[in-house]
Design a protein around this motif. Structure first.
Motif, PDB file in Angstrom:
ATOM      1  N   LEU A  44       0.514  -1.398  -0.332  1.00 46.91           N
ATOM      2  CA  LEU A  44       0.273  -0.436  -0.168  1.00 46.91           C
ATOM      3  C   LEU A  44       0.898   1.610  -0.172  1.00 46.91           C
ATOM      4  O   LEU A  44       0.206   2.110  -0.341  1.00 46.91           O
ATOM      5  CB  LEU A  44      -1.109  -0.343   1.592  1.00 46.91           C
ATOM      6  N   ALA A  45       2.086   1.075   0.952  1.00 51.25           N
ATOM      7  CA  ALA A  45       3.105   2.691  -0.086  1.00 51.25           C
ATOM      8  C   ALA A  45       2.634   3.235  -1.128  1.00 51.25           C
ATOM      9  O   ALA A  45       2.668   4.207  -0.711  1.00 51.25           O
ATOM     10  CB  ALA A  45       4.515   1.711   0.631  1.00 51.25           C
ATOM     11  N   PRO A  46       2.820   2.992  -2.381  1.00 54.24           N
ATOM     12  CA  PRO A  46       3.563   3.520  -3.559  1.00 54.24           C
ATOM     13  C   PRO A  46       1.780   4.572  -3.191  1.00 54.24           C
ATOM     14  O   PRO A  46       2.083   5.804  -3.676  1.00 54.24           O
ATOM     15  CB  PRO A  46       3.192   3.061  -4.650  1.00 54.24           C
ATOM     16  N   ALA A  47       0.665   3.993  -2.862  1.00 52.01           N
ATOM     17  CA  ALA A  47      -0.715   4.583  -2.743  1.00 52.01           C
ATOM     18  C   ALA A  47      -0.539   5.544  -2.336  1.00 52.01           C
ATOM     19  O   ALA A  47      -1.359   6.483  -2.480  1.00 52.01           O
ATOM     20  CB  ALA A  47      -1.604   3.408  -2.762  1.00 52.01           C
ATOM     21  N   ILE A  48       0.212   4.891  -0.509  1.00 48.95           N
ATOM     22  CA  ILE A  48      -0.521   6.345   0.122  1.00 48.95           C
ATOM     23  C   ILE A  48       0.958   7.519  -0.006  1.00 48.95           C
ATOM     24  O   ILE A  48       0.058   8.430   0.165  1.00 48.95           O
ATOM     25  CB  ILE A  48       0.269   5.520   1.292  1.00 48.95           C
ATOM     26  N   GLU A  49       2.090   7.530  -1.065  1.00 49.43           N
ATOM     27  CA  GLU A  49       2.633   8.181  -1.111  1.00 49.43           C
ATOM     28  C   GLU A  49       1.937   9.251  -2.432  1.00 49.43           C
ATOM     29  O   GLU A  49       2.201  10.706  -1.885  1.00 49.43           O
ATOM     30  CB  GLU A  49       3.972   7.613  -1.690  1.00 49.43           C
ATOM     31  N   THR A  50       1.072   8.561  -2.665  1.00 46.39           N
ATOM     32  CA  THR A  50       0.431   9.602  -4.426  1.00 46.39           C
ATOM     33  C   THR A  50      -0.521  10.106  -3.660  1.00 46.39           C
ATOM     34  O   THR A  50      -0.136  11.519  -3.797  1.00 46.39           O
ATOM     35  CB  THR A  50       0.046   8.579  -5.323  1.00 46.39           C
ATOM     36  N   GLY A  51      -1.266   9.287  -2.533  1.00 44.91           N
ATOM     37  CA  GLY A  51      -1.988  10.233  -2.231  1.00 44.91           C
ATOM     38  C   GLY A  51      -1.737  11.233  -1.077  1.00 44.91           C
ATOM     39  O   GLY A  51      -2.489  12.098  -1.317  1.00 44.91           O
ATOM     40  N   THR A  52      -0.584  10.989  -0.100  1.00 42.13           N
ATOM     41  CA  THR A  52      -0.228  12.099   0.230  1.00 42.13           C
ATOM     42  C   THR A  52       0.397  13.439  -1.017  1.00 42.13           C
ATOM     43  O   THR A  52       0.114  14.299  -0.565  1.00 42.13           O
ATOM     44  CB  THR A  52       1.110  11.995   1.130  1.00 42.13           C
ATOM     45  N   ARG A  53       1.366  13.306  -1.236  1.00 47.80           N
ATOM     46  CA  ARG A  53       1.765  13.815  -2.329  1.00 47.80           C
ATOM     47  C   ARG A  53       0.488  14.701  -3.212  1.00 47.80           C
ATOM     48  O   ARG A  53       0.255  16.127  -3.293  1.00 47.80           O
ATOM     49  CB  ARG A  53       2.677  13.529  -3.331  1.00 47.80           C
ATOM     50  N   SER A  54      -0.458  14.450  -3.471  1.00 45.12           N
ATOM     51  CA  SER A  54      -1.375  15.203  -4.166  1.00 45.12           C
ATOM     52  C   SER A  54      -2.268  15.546  -3.142  1.00 45.12           C
ATOM     53  O   SER A  54      -2.489  16.465  -3.404  1.00 45.12           O
ATOM     54  CB  SER A  54      -2.904  13.795  -4.542  1.00 45.12           C
ATOM     55  N   GLY A  55      -2.430  15.195  -1.501  1.00 42.69           N
ATOM     56  CA  GLY A  55      -3.329  16.398  -0.909  1.00 42.69           C
ATOM     57  C   GLY A  55      -2.500  17.162  -0.029  1.00 42.69           C
ATOM     58  O   GLY A  55      -2.299  19.127  -0.674  1.00 42.69           O
ATOM     59  N   VAL A  56      -1.068  17.119  -0.655  1.00 43.73           N
ATOM     60  CA  VAL A  56       0.026  18.196   0.354  1.00 43.73           C
ATOM     61  C   VAL A  56      -0.389  19.475  -1.376  1.00 43.73           C
ATOM     62  O   VAL A  56      -0.209  20.609  -0.805  1.00 43.73           O
ATOM     63  CB  VAL A  56       1.341  18.204   0.060  1.00 43.73           C
ATOM     64  N   GLY A  57       0.030  18.816  -2.567  1.00 49.16           N
ATOM     65  CA  GLY A  57       0.197  19.998  -3.825  1.00 49.16           C
ATOM     66  C   GLY A  57      -1.858  20.473  -3.621  1.00 49.16           C
ATOM     67  O   GLY A  57      -1.793  21.120  -4.067  1.00 49.16           O
ATOM     68  N   VAL A  58      -2.520  19.488  -3.074  1.00 50.11           N
ATOM     69  CA  VAL A  58      -3.620  20.333  -3.417  1.00 50.11           C
ATOM     70  C   VAL A  58      -3.946  21.828  -2.324  1.00 50.11           C
ATOM     71  O   VAL A  58      -4.131  23.097  -2.446  1.00 50.11           O
ATOM     72  CB  VAL A  58      -4.840  20.009  -2.933  1.00 50.11           C
ATOM     73  N   VAL A  59      -3.319  21.320  -0.934  1.00 50.83           N
ATOM     74  CA  VAL A  59      -3.283  22.239   0.205  1.00 50.83           C
ATOM     75  C   VAL A  59      -2.271  23.443  -0.406  1.00 50.83           C
ATOM     76  O   VAL A  59      -2.490  24.433   0.182  1.00 50.83           O
ATOM     77  CB  VAL A  59      -2.771  21.686   1.046  1.00 50.83           C
ATOM     78  N   ASP A  60      -1.494  22.958  -0.569  1.00 50.06           N
ATOM     79  CA  ASP A  60      -0.217  24.155  -1.535  1.00 50.06           C
ATOM     80  C   ASP A  60      -0.390  25.297  -2.427  1.00 50.06           C
ATOM     81  O   ASP A  60      -0.275  25.874  -2.273  1.00 50.06           O
ATOM     82  CB  ASP A  60       1.080  23.668  -1.519  1.00 50.06           C
ATOM     83  N   GLY A  61      -1.621  24.313  -3.228  1.00 47.01           N
ATOM     84  CA  GLY A  61      -1.827  25.150  -4.300  1.00 47.01           C
ATOM     85  C   GLY A  61      -1.446  24.846  -5.052  1.00 47.01           C
ATOM     86  O   GLY A  61      -1.400  25.597  -6.221  1.00 47.01           O
ATOM     87  N   THR A  62      -0.209  24.013  -5.291  1.00 44.28           N
ATOM     88  CA  THR A  62       0.648  23.383  -6.516  1.00 44.28           C
ATOM     89  C   THR A  62      -0.553  22.995  -7.527  1.00 44.28           C
ATOM     90  O   THR A  62       0.086  22.888  -8.770  1.00 44.28           O
ATOM     91  CB  THR A  62       2.398  23.255  -6.536  1.00 44.28           C
TER      92      THR A  62
END
Length: 64
Positions: A44-62
């Protein structure tokens, strides 16, 4: 002005606040941290990492 904070620092502050102000016991925080560590070694690690990066990108505005 841009401020860059590592995610582990932000999560550490949240964990500290939960222990200090919400009354979460230290052993429960340690168990949760160990669960996350062990979960990172599963399929599950790749899916968790991708989801975390996407979430941070949304919050960050990038990422929109």
């Amino acid at each position: 002005m841009t401020v860059s904070l590592p995610l582990v620092f932000v999560l550490g502050v949240i964990a500290w606040a939960a222990i200090k102000f919400l009354g979460i016991r230290v052993w429960a925080a340690v168990v949760i941290a160990l669960f996350g560590f062990w979960l990172s070694h599963t399929f599950l690690a790749p899916a968790i990492e991708t989801g975390t990066r996407s979430g941070v990108g949304v919050v960050d505005g990038t990422r929109k």
